[in-house]
Motif scaffolding. Structure first.
Motif, PDB file in Angstrom:
ATOM      1  N   ASN A 316       0.843  -1.200   0.000  1.00 40.96           N
ATOM      2  CA  ASN A 316       0.000   0.000   0.000  1.00 40.96           C
ATOM      3  C   ASN A 316       0.879   1.251   0.000  1.00 40.96           C
ATOM      4  O   ASN A 316       1.317   1.723   1.049  1.00 40.96           O
ATOM      5  N   GLY A 317       1.186   1.766  -1.172  1.00 40.19           N
ATOM      6  CA  GLY A 317       2.042   2.939  -1.257  1.00 40.19           C
ATOM      7  C   GLY A 317       2.587   3.112  -2.654  1.00 40.19           C
ATOM      8  O   GLY A 317       1.948   2.753  -3.645  1.00 40.19           O
ATOM      9  N   GLN A 318       3.791   3.659  -2.734  1.00 35.31           N
ATOM     10  CA  GLN A 318       4.413   3.922  -4.017  1.00 35.31           C
ATOM     11  C   GLN A 318       5.909   3.668  -3.936  1.00 35.31           C
ATOM     12  O   GLN A 318       6.505   3.735  -2.859  1.00 35.31           O
ATOM     13  N   VAL A 319       6.500   3.391  -5.108  1.00 32.77           N
ATOM     14  CA  VAL A 319       7.951   3.240  -5.207  1.00 32.77           C
ATOM     15  C   VAL A 319       8.536   4.572  -5.646  1.00 32.77           C
ATOM     16  O   VAL A 319       8.068   5.183  -6.608  1.00 32.77           O
ATOM     17  N   SER A 320       9.551   5.033  -4.923  1.00 32.80           N
ATOM     18  CA  SER A 320      10.237   6.273  -5.265  1.00 32.80           C
ATOM     19  C   SER A 320      11.730   6.002  -5.328  1.00 32.80           C
ATOM     20  O   SER A 320      12.383   5.878  -4.300  1.00 32.80           O
ATOM     21  N   GLY A 321      12.256   5.899  -6.556  1.00 30.70           N
ATOM     22  CA  GLY A 321      13.676   5.591  -6.711  1.00 30.70           C
ATOM     23  C   GLY A 321      14.003   4.247  -6.101  1.00 30.70           C
ATOM     24  O   GLY A 321      13.449   3.220  -6.477  1.00 30.70           O
ATOM     25  N   GLU A 322      14.888   4.262  -5.102  1.00 28.53           N
ATOM     26  CA  GLU A 322      15.284   3.028  -4.437  1.00 28.53           C
ATOM     27  C   GLU A 322      14.690   2.935  -3.036  1.00 28.53           C
ATOM     28  O   GLU A 322      15.284   2.340  -2.128  1.00 28.53           O
ATOM     29  N   LYS A 323      13.508   3.493  -2.861  1.00 24.00           N
ATOM     30  CA  LYS A 323      12.854   3.383  -1.558  1.00 24.00           C
ATOM     31  C   LYS A 323      11.360   3.173  -1.753  1.00 24.00           C
ATOM     32  O   LYS A 323      10.795   3.477  -2.808  1.00 24.00           O
ATOM     33  N   LEU A 324      10.753   2.641  -0.721  1.00 23.84           N
ATOM     34  CA  LEU A 324       9.326   2.358  -0.705  1.00 23.84           C
ATOM     35  C   LEU A 324       8.650   3.351   0.229  1.00 23.84           C
ATOM     36  O   LEU A 324       9.053   3.500   1.377  1.00 23.84           O
ATOM     37  N   VAL A 325       7.656   4.060  -0.266  1.00 24.63           N
ATOM     38  CA  VAL A 325       6.903   5.005   0.551  1.00 24.63           C
ATOM     39  C   VAL A 325       5.592   4.326   0.929  1.00 24.63           C
ATOM     40  O   VAL A 325       4.711   4.128   0.077  1.00 24.63           O
ATOM     41  N   VAL A 326       5.462   3.942   2.197  1.00 30.08           N
ATOM     42  CA  VAL A 326       4.299   3.202   2.675  1.00 30.08           C
ATOM     43  C   VAL A 326       3.269   4.192   3.215  1.00 30.08           C
ATOM     44  O   VAL A 326       3.583   5.031   4.050  1.00 30.08           O
ATOM     45  N   SER A 327       2.030   4.066   2.742  1.00 30.26           N
ATOM     46  CA  SER A 327       0.957   4.960   3.171  1.00 30.26           C
ATOM     47  C   SER A 327       0.193   4.342   4.338  1.00 30.26           C
ATOM     48  O   SER A 327      -0.162   3.164   4.304  1.00 30.26           O
ATOM     49  N   ALA A 328      -0.076   5.137   5.367  1.00 26.97           N
ATOM     50  CA  ALA A 328      -0.884   4.653   6.492  1.00 26.97           C
ATOM     51  C   ALA A 328      -2.346   4.484   6.079  1.00 26.97           C
ATOM     52  O   ALA A 328      -2.922   3.408   6.249  1.00 26.97           O
ATOM     53  N   PRO A 329      -2.987   5.526   5.515  1.00 23.72           N
ATOM     54  CA  PRO A 329      -4.357   5.325   5.027  1.00 23.72           C
ATOM     55  C   PRO A 329      -4.342   4.578   3.697  1.00 23.72           C
ATOM     56  O   PRO A 329      -3.339   4.585   2.971  1.00 23.72           O
ATOM     57  N   VAL A 330      -5.445   3.925   3.385  1.00 22.56           N
ATOM     58  CA  VAL A 330      -5.595   3.238   2.100  1.00 22.56           C
ATOM     59  C   VAL A 330      -6.453   4.111   1.185  1.00 22.56           C
ATOM     60  O   VAL A 330      -7.622   4.369   1.488  1.00 22.56           O
ATOM     61  N   HIS A 331      -5.858   4.575   0.096  1.00 19.67           N
ATOM     62  CA  HIS A 331      -6.583   5.335  -0.918  1.00 19.67           C
ATOM     63  C   HIS A 331      -6.748   4.416  -2.126  1.00 19.67           C
ATOM     64  O   HIS A 331      -5.795   4.166  -2.864  1.00 19.67           O
ATOM     65  N   LEU A 332      -7.951   3.910  -2.294  1.00 16.28           N
ATOM     66  CA  LEU A 332      -8.199   2.810  -3.229  1.00 16.28           C
ATOM     67  C   LEU A 332      -8.639   3.316  -4.599  1.00 16.28           C
ATOM     68  O   LEU A 332      -9.699   3.937  -4.733  1.00 16.28           O
ATOM     69  N   GLY A 333      -7.823   3.056  -5.626  1.00 14.57           N
ATOM     70  CA  GLY A 333      -8.186   3.390  -7.003  1.00 14.57           C
ATOM     71  C   GLY A 333      -9.103   2.320  -7.575  1.00 14.57           C
ATOM     72  O   GLY A 333      -8.875   1.127  -7.370  1.00 14.57           O
ATOM     73  N   ILE A 334     -10.156   2.757  -8.294  1.00 14.64           N
ATOM     74  CA  ILE A 334     -11.103   1.831  -8.914  1.00 14.64           C
ATOM     75  C   ILE A 334     -11.147   2.136 -10.408  1.00 14.64           C
ATOM     76  O   ILE A 334     -11.632   3.192 -10.824  1.00 14.64           O
ATOM     77  N   ALA A 335     -10.628   1.236 -11.236  1.00 12.89           N
ATOM     78  CA  ALA A 335     -10.630   1.463 -12.678  1.00 12.89           C
ATOM     79  C   ALA A 335     -12.068   1.402 -13.214  1.00 12.89           C
ATOM     80  O   ALA A 335     -12.809   0.475 -12.899  1.00 12.89           O
ATOM     81  N   VAL A 336     -12.436   2.409 -14.015  1.00 10.66           N
ATOM     82  CA  VAL A 336     -13.787   2.494 -14.569  1.00 10.66           C
ATOM     83  C   VAL A 336     -13.699   2.591 -16.085  1.00 10.66           C
ATOM     84  O   VAL A 336     -13.018   3.472 -16.628  1.00 10.66           O
TER      85      VAL A 336
END
Length: 472
Positions: A316-336
């Motif tokens: 739950n988060g994003q990759v930034s360069g050589e590190k992982l940015v972990v998000s505390a809240p879950v922001h859920l994308g829904i493909a439409v």
């Protein structure tokens, strides 16, 4: 005043003009829809921020315009129209338009010509600095006598100065307003900076590093050059040619970037939906009548995914360069899906605070807004994990492409009645059950297969045995 292409989200760099709702010479009231635009994230109507008269349309329907570029000109009350202006301005400071970044200062003297020629774009400042130009010698053809990039280039051509250096307009357009201000204030040559942001975007940190090094490019680690991209191969068939729409081009660009940057691995797991279907069938009619939204399997899957992400946060988060940015809240994308014309990914912010009922209603709301082109930029950004629902098409399994720079995406395929092995008191027999497949693609740079597999096992366990009755 110039009407500029608005900034619709931090990563949006350009938009396509879909339609003009006003013609040159039309009177415009504040709030009237001026034009419609489409970006890689959203299609929306742009309203007038002032009352006045539309004096000029610069960008025609079908044109793709960079954020910050003028698309038209408007004479507001107390301002004289300049119908003779024929030259569109280059990228201008956001405060020229009322749709600018609300956090910007009211004035920025460094972005204005001291000789009374109006605000100067970074491109004009770059060219004038490179050639030590006296701007008093140049006639501005932009709005209210503003000197434009083409004015400077035409002047240089008349002076026979030789080859006029190119200005990296794409790099300028990709910058956030705060980065553009920093570049302008310090007369930074953006061609000397290697962007570390998404798609090579120049960030504030890149500019500050450049300035800290005395205006020199910071040393970069030696890396192998990426292989050159293959040139498009000529087709060997004849037939109807269907040009990619602007949205299709943006989707192609994003998907190609994901494949180029993320290390994709896909894992699938078969899940019994008997418990979910029993609860859903019991409540779906009442739910529809009460909320006007359908109680779909997607809402239950979304809830299971959110709960599983809390136990496996490195997805739950994003990759930034050589590190992982972990998000505390879950922001859920829904493909439409937009009726086979493309797709968008609206985001349910703080999905971890919602139960099945809340998620079902929010999914229905965002899907409706997406198909009516009413999504806001905020509803299209910030996802930390994405769901792609292909079940309506009857697919058995799909290996989705990660919505980079996110870490993972889950594809949900059709749920169907199938023969299953039933274990009753240690005795196995054949029965009929509701079975579906979910497939997760994950970035192997961030997590390994065992971690992803354990996450899928948690999703499976929740869907098959969670107390769903209590959430409705």
């Amino acid at each position: 005043m110039d009407i500029i292409m608005p900034q619709l989200g931090e990563t949006v760099a350009e938009g396509e003009i879909l339609a003009w709702h006003k013609a040159e010479g039309d009177k415009v009231k504040k709030g009237d829809v001026l034009f419609e635009i489409s970006t890689d994230k959203v299609a929306m109507e742009v309203p007038a921020m002032e009352e006045g008269e539309l004096t000029k349309i610069i960008a025609q329907v079908g044109e793709v315009i960079a954020v910050g570029e003028p698309v038209g000109e408007m004479a507001v009350e107390g301002e004289v129209a300049n119908p003779k202006s024929t030259e569109p301005a280059s990228i201008i400071d956001q405060q020229v338009s009322a749709s600018a970044d609300v956090n910007k200062p009211a004035t920025e003297p460094s972005s204005f010509s001291k000789t009374g020629h109006g605000p100067l774009s970074p491109a004009v400042k770059y060219l004038s600095r490179e050639h030590a130009l006296d701007l008093d010698e140049i006639d501005g053809t932009g709005s209210n006598g503003r000197i434009t990039k083409r004015d400077v280039q035409a002047y240089l051509a008349q002076q026979n100065v030789g080859e006029v250096p190119a200005v990296d307009e794409e790099a300028l357009a990709l910058m956030s307003p705060s980065v553009r201000r920093l570049v302008t204030e310090h007369d930074v040559d953006v061609s000397q900076i290697q962007g570390s942001g998404k798609h090579g975007r120049i960030t504030k940190e890149d500019v500050l590093d450049y300035l800290d090094n005395g205006g020199k490019v910071a040393s970069q680690p030696v890396t192998a050059s990426p292989p050159a991209k293959a040139e498009p191969q000529p087709v060997s068939i004849t037939g109807e040619e269907v040009a990619f729409s602007f949205m299709r081009k943006q989707i192609a660009r994003q998907m190609s970037s994901s494949k180029d940057n993320a290390v994709h691995v896909a894992q699938g797991m078969e899940i019994s939906f008997d418990e979910v279907e029993a609860v859903r069938q019991q409540h779906k009619a009442e739910f529809k009548q009460k909320y006007g939204a359908s109680l779909t399997p997607l809402a239950f899957i979304a809830r299971a995914v959110v709960k599983a992400l809390q136990a496996f946060p490195h997805l739950n988060g994003q990759v930034s360069g050589e590190k992982l940015v972990v998000s505390a809240p879950v922001h859920l994308g829904i493909a439409v899906d937009l009726n086979h014309k493309g797709l968008v990914v609206p985001v349910i912010k703080d999905a971890d605070t919602m139960n099945v009922s809340g998620l079902a209603r929010k999914i229905a709301e965002l899907a409706k807004k997406a198909r009516e082109n009413r999504l806001t930029p905020d509803e299209m950004s910030g996802a930390t994990y994405t769901l792609s629902n292909n079940g309506g098409a009857g697919t058995a399994f799909t290996t989705p492409i990660i919505n980079h720079p996110e870490i993972a995406i889950l594809s949900i395929d059709s749920i169907s009645r199938k023969p299953v092995v039933v274990n009753m008191n240690g005795r196995e027999s054949l029965g009929i059950g509701s079975v579906g497949m979910v497939v997760q693609s994950f970035d192997h740079r961030a997590v390994d297969g065992a971690y992803s597999g354990a996450f899928l096992q948690r999703v499976k366990s929740l869907l098959e045995s969670h107390g769903w009755q209590a959430e409705l």
